[in-house]
Design an enzyme around this catalytic site. Sequence first.
Site, PDB file in Angstrom:
ATOM      1  N   ASN A   9      42.528  69.618  69.568  1.00  0.00           N
ATOM      2  CA  ASN A   9      42.155  71.032  69.560  1.00  0.00           C
ATOM      3  C   ASN A   9      41.797  71.404  70.997  1.00  0.00           C
ATOM      4  OD1 ASN A   9      41.023  73.535  69.291  1.00  0.00           O
ATOM      5  ND2 ASN A   9      39.311  72.889  67.987  1.00  0.00           N
ATOM      6  N   LYS A  11      41.113  74.176  72.175  1.00  0.00           N
ATOM      7  CA  LYS A  11      40.183  75.322  72.225  1.00  0.00           C
ATOM      8  C   LYS A  11      40.682  76.341  73.267  1.00  0.00           C
ATOM      9  CE  LYS A  11      36.630  72.374  70.369  1.00  0.00           C
ATOM     10  NZ  LYS A  11      35.233  72.048  70.180  1.00  0.00           N
ATOM     11  N   HIS A  95      37.132  76.239  61.651  1.00  0.00           N
ATOM     12  CA  HIS A  95      36.393  75.479  62.678  1.00  0.00           C
ATOM     13  C   HIS A  95      34.978  76.040  62.805  1.00  0.00           C
ATOM     14  CE1 HIS A  95      35.185  73.776  66.496  1.00  0.00           C
ATOM     15  NE2 HIS A  95      36.114  72.877  66.305  1.00  0.00           N
ATOM     16  N   GLU A  97      33.214  76.676  65.256  1.00  0.00           N
ATOM     17  CA  GLU A  97      33.044  77.741  66.264  1.00  0.00           C
ATOM     18  C   GLU A  97      33.471  79.097  65.698  1.00  0.00           C
ATOM     19  OE1 GLU A  97      35.213  75.662  69.337  1.00  0.00           O
ATOM     20  OE2 GLU A  97      33.589  74.193  69.398  1.00  0.00           O
ATOM     21  N   GLU A 167      33.702  67.680  60.590  1.00  0.00           N
ATOM     22  CA  GLU A 167      33.176  67.829  61.944  1.00  0.00           C
ATOM     23  C   GLU A 167      31.709  68.230  61.874  1.00  0.00           C
ATOM     24  OE1 GLU A 167      36.594  68.614  64.919  1.00  0.00           O
ATOM     25  OE2 GLU A 167      35.839  70.531  64.262  1.00  0.00           O
ATOM     26  N   GLY A 173      31.186  68.675  70.942  1.00  0.00           N
ATOM     27  CA  GLY A 173      30.991  69.027  72.345  1.00  0.00           C
ATOM     28  C   GLY A 173      29.651  68.593  72.909  1.00  0.00           C
ATOM     29  N   SER A 212      32.991  64.778  69.348  1.00  0.00           N
ATOM     30  CA  SER A 212      32.801  63.816  70.450  1.00  0.00           C
ATOM     31  C   SER A 212      33.538  62.503  70.228  1.00  0.00           C
ATOM     32  CB  SER A 212      31.303  63.573  70.716  1.00  0.00           C
ATOM     33  OG  SER A 212      30.672  64.787  71.096  1.00  0.00           O
ATOM     34  N   GLY A 234      37.363  67.927  73.604  1.00  0.00           N
ATOM     35  CA  GLY A 234      37.392  67.635  75.043  1.00  0.00           C
ATOM     36  C   GLY A 234      38.365  66.536  75.454  1.00  0.00           C
TER      37      GLY A 234
HETATM   38  P1  13P Z   1      34.740  67.617  70.921  1.00  0.00           P
HETATM   39  O1  13P Z   1      35.706  66.469  70.721  1.00  0.00           O
HETATM   40  O2  13P Z   1      34.861  68.240  72.279  1.00  0.00           O
HETATM   41  O3  13P Z   1      33.356  67.259  70.523  1.00  0.00           O
HETATM   42  O4  13P Z   1      35.216  68.769  69.909  1.00  0.00           O
HETATM   43  C1  13P Z   1      35.458  68.445  68.592  1.00  0.00           C
HETATM   44  C2  13P Z   1      36.080  69.606  67.936  1.00  0.00           C
HETATM   45  O5  13P Z   1      35.464  70.635  67.759  1.00  0.00           O
HETATM   46  C3  13P Z   1      37.482  69.492  67.522  1.00  0.00           C
HETATM   47  O6  13P Z   1      37.861  70.558  66.727  1.00  0.00           O
END
Ligand code: 13P
Length: 250
Positions: A9, A11, A95, A97, A167, A173, A212, A234
């Site tokens: 992802n 983002k 998601h 977010e 998640e 993150g 993460s 990330g």
């Molecule tokens: P990170 O791997 O940056 O923690 O993000 C996870 C995520 O939200 C994947 O959709």
Amino acid sequence: MRQPMVAGNWKMNGSSDSVKELMAGIKAGMDSVKNTEVVVCPPAVYIPRVVGAAADSGINVGSQNICDQDRGAFTGEISGEMLNDVGCGYAIIGHSERRSLYGETDELVAKRFAAARRNGIKPIFCIGETLEEREQGITNDVCSRQIDAVIALEGVDALADGVIAYEPVWAIGTGKTASPEQAQEVHAFIREKIRGLNADVADGLRILYGGSMNAANAAELIGQPDIDGGLIGGASLKAEDFLTICRAGG
Ligand code: 13P
């Protein structure tokens, strides 16, 4: 046997140049990924060029969201029809977010899930609890409620058309990964819950972990019996790290 899946992802990151470089890097290493299904989810504006770059590489392309409607006066939205039209096969749905920053409710997420299905797009359906909810001991209740919204609208069999991504919001993150045991416990709960409704769906359903996950911890997480891969934020922006995670899936 469930085929492992690793999805990146991206983002809201990238540029024309960086997207080109990242795709070239992932493609160059795809020979070393034996059995894992690989998906990348770029920002929507880059989807057509990523689909082009992914041709014949075995890399699948997904969107980061999908409108619950198929066409019409929905300014700013992108429909499943359009995503399908440009060769996008997956869509991340729900998601955290989107849920926390843009107010997406369980009901809206379920409608987006339905829109993906009717347009031939596989949902990567995200669920997970906040830190506060974990501390209150209601992790399973929250995941259950989020899944129930989709089951209420589409039926339990619909889950077989996509994957679930667990998640935990506190792990996204933050560099704070759920321990393999913590993640496995929730994955097993999710599978058992679904097994109570349809054992075949439960056995075939891929449940990814996200939060993460990185090149160093992926193998141990994916090694858990009910963890079938990862949804990577990330670490999916660096080709080498992403490929290491894909190889951890086998
Ligand atoms: P990170 O791997 O940056 O923690 O993000 C996870 C995520 O939200 C994947 O959709």
